[in-house]
Design a protein around this motif. Structure first.
Motif, PDB file in Angstrom:
ATOM      1  N   LYS A  56       0.840  -1.205   0.000  1.00 54.85           N
ATOM      2  CA  LYS A  56       0.000   0.000   0.000  1.00 54.85           C
ATOM      3  C   LYS A  56       0.872   1.251   0.000  1.00 54.85           C
ATOM      4  N   ALA A  57       1.894   1.270   0.848  1.00 54.99           N
ATOM      5  CA  ALA A  57       2.786   2.429   0.923  1.00 54.99           C
ATOM      6  C   ALA A  57       3.499   2.645  -0.406  1.00 54.99           C
ATOM      7  N   ALA A  58       3.894   1.561  -1.052  1.00 52.64           N
ATOM      8  CA  ALA A  58       4.615   1.664  -2.327  1.00 52.64           C
ATOM      9  C   ALA A  58       3.711   2.206  -3.438  1.00 52.64           C
ATOM     10  N   VAL A  59       2.466   1.761  -3.492  1.00 48.00           N
ATOM     11  CA  VAL A  59       1.573   2.235  -4.554  1.00 48.00           C
ATOM     12  C   VAL A  59       1.205   3.703  -4.326  1.00 48.00           C
ATOM     13  N   VAL A  60       1.032   4.109  -3.078  1.00 50.68           N
ATOM     14  CA  VAL A  60       0.762   5.529  -2.780  1.00 50.68           C
ATOM     15  C   VAL A  60       1.958   6.373  -3.212  1.00 50.68           C
ATOM     16  N   CYS A  61       3.153   5.912  -2.907  1.00 48.30           N
ATOM     17  CA  CYS A  61       4.375   6.624  -3.289  1.00 48.30           C
ATOM     18  C   CYS A  61       4.458   6.764  -4.813  1.00 48.30           C
ATOM     19  N   GLN A  62       4.106   5.690  -5.537  1.00 47.60           N
ATOM     20  CA  GLN A  62       4.151   5.726  -7.000  1.00 47.60           C
ATOM     21  C   GLN A  62       3.148   6.732  -7.554  1.00 47.60           C
ATOM     22  N   ILE A  63       1.939   6.728  -7.028  1.00 48.69           N
ATOM     23  CA  ILE A  63       0.907   7.653  -7.512  1.00 48.69           C
ATOM     24  C   ILE A  63       1.285   9.092  -7.161  1.00 48.69           C
ATOM     25  N   GLU A  64       1.787   9.314  -5.958  1.00 43.78           N
ATOM     26  CA  GLU A  64       2.201  10.660  -5.566  1.00 43.78           C
ATOM     27  C   GLU A  64       3.335  11.177  -6.450  1.00 43.78           C
ATOM     28  N   TYR A  65       4.166  10.283  -6.945  1.00 39.89           N
ATOM     29  CA  TYR A  65       5.267  10.685  -7.825  1.00 39.89           C
ATOM     30  C   TYR A  65       4.746  11.445  -9.047  1.00 39.89           C
ATOM     31  N   PHE A  66       3.604  11.024  -9.587  1.00 37.60           N
ATOM     32  CA  PHE A  66       3.055  11.692 -10.772  1.00 37.60           C
ATOM     33  C   PHE A  66       2.646  13.131 -10.492  1.00 37.60           C
ATOM     34  N   PHE A  67       2.496  13.492  -9.226  1.00 37.56           N
ATOM     35  CA  PHE A  67       2.117  14.852  -8.834  1.00 37.56           C
ATOM     36  C   PHE A  67       3.293  15.623  -8.230  1.00 37.56           C
ATOM     37  N   SER A  68       4.489  15.064  -8.318  1.00 36.24           N
ATOM     38  CA  SER A  68       5.673  15.709  -7.751  1.00 36.24           C
ATOM     39  C   SER A  68       6.156  16.845  -8.654  1.00 36.24           C
ATOM     40  N   ASP A  69       6.941  17.763  -8.082  1.00 36.17           N
ATOM     41  CA  ASP A  69       7.530  18.859  -8.868  1.00 36.17           C
ATOM     42  C   ASP A  69       8.338  18.312 -10.037  1.00 36.17           C
ATOM     43  N   ASP A  70       9.171  17.311  -9.778  1.00 34.94           N
ATOM     44  CA  ASP A  70      10.018  16.747 -10.834  1.00 34.94           C
ATOM     45  C   ASP A  70       9.185  16.222 -12.001  1.00 34.94           C
ATOM     46  N   GLU A  71       8.128  15.484 -11.699  1.00 33.92           N
ATOM     47  CA  GLU A  71       7.327  14.883 -12.768  1.00 33.92           C
ATOM     48  C   GLU A  71       6.484  15.935 -13.482  1.00 33.92           C
ATOM     49  N   LEU A  72       5.814  16.806 -12.743  1.00 28.71           N
ATOM     50  CA  LEU A  72       4.951  17.800 -13.386  1.00 28.71           C
ATOM     51  C   LEU A  72       5.743  18.829 -14.182  1.00 28.71           C
ATOM     52  N   SER A  73       7.000  19.059 -13.811  1.00 30.97           N
ATOM     53  CA  SER A  73       7.802  20.025 -14.567  1.00 30.97           C
ATOM     54  C   SER A  73       8.130  19.523 -15.970  1.00 30.97           C
ATOM     55  N   ARG A  74       8.057  18.205 -16.180  1.00 30.54           N
ATOM     56  CA  ARG A  74       8.365  17.697 -17.521  1.00 30.54           C
ATOM     57  C   ARG A  74       7.233  16.913 -18.165  1.00 30.54           C
TER      58      ARG A  74
END
Length: 184
Positions: free
Chosen positions: A33-51
């Motif tokens: 559960k923690a890993a899937v939440v981390c993966q989904i949150e990654y898509f909303f991170s500064d690094d991901e949204l900037s590109r």
């Protein structure tokens, strides 16, 4: 004795042994559960949204993205979580995301505005993602019970009840996507 042993080794050498996955322990499930939440949150991170302009172009005017869009990315789908279970896990565990349960959409908390793309109409973001509620047609019960029994016997339908036709889920050629909603 040696010939029989060597034959059995050759016979088993080419065969695959089936390894079945073992059920997860409660601790392993919590880690998943923690890993899937981390993966989904990654898509909303500064690094991901900037590109990732694909995600930014699909954000609505309030910064929401359809959960289905995110959940269908291979890196999230690989976790094999049920759609509604994922929404529940995010609601319980994510400190980065806001979840709109009614519309099944996700957005970054707080500063989502800075990630919205211009929409060509002087505003930002696409039309609001709104989950349309299914339309339910209720048959009229204006006939008396006596007439209903007579009609049931006379219509040759073996007592089956007929209801007005409703829109088919597969009738996509008559559906249009407008303003964030599916309509016919």
């Amino acid at each position: 004795g040696k010939k029989n042993k060597s034959r059995s080794k050759k016979k088993n050498k080419g065969q695959k042994q089936h390894v079945y996955p073992q059920p997860l322990t409660p601790a392993e499930f919590e880690q998943l559960k923690a890993a899937v939440v981390c993966q989904i949150e990654y898509f909303f991170s500064d690094d991901e949204l900037s590109r990732n302009t694909y995600l930014r172009r699909h954000m609505d005017s309030e910064g929401y993205l359809p959960a289905a869009l995110i959940f269908n990315f291979p890196s999230v789908a690989a976790y094999y979580f049920d759609y509604y279970d994922l929404l529940a896990v995010l609601s319980e565990r994510s400190s980065l995301l806001e979840i709109d349960q009614a519309n099944e959409t996700l957005r970054r908390q707080g500063d989502y505005e800075k990630w919205l793309c211009p929409n060509g109409e002087g505003g930002f973001g696409c039309a609001r993602w709104v989950k349309e509620q299914p339309r339910v047609e209720v048959p009229s019960h204006e006939t008396s019970p006596d007439k209903a029994e007579t009609n049931k016997a006379d219509d040759g339908s073996n007592g089956s009840i007929s209801t007005p036709d409703t829109e088919s889920c597969t009738d996509s050629e008559n559906m249009e996507y407008t303003d964030g909603m599916l309509s016919s």
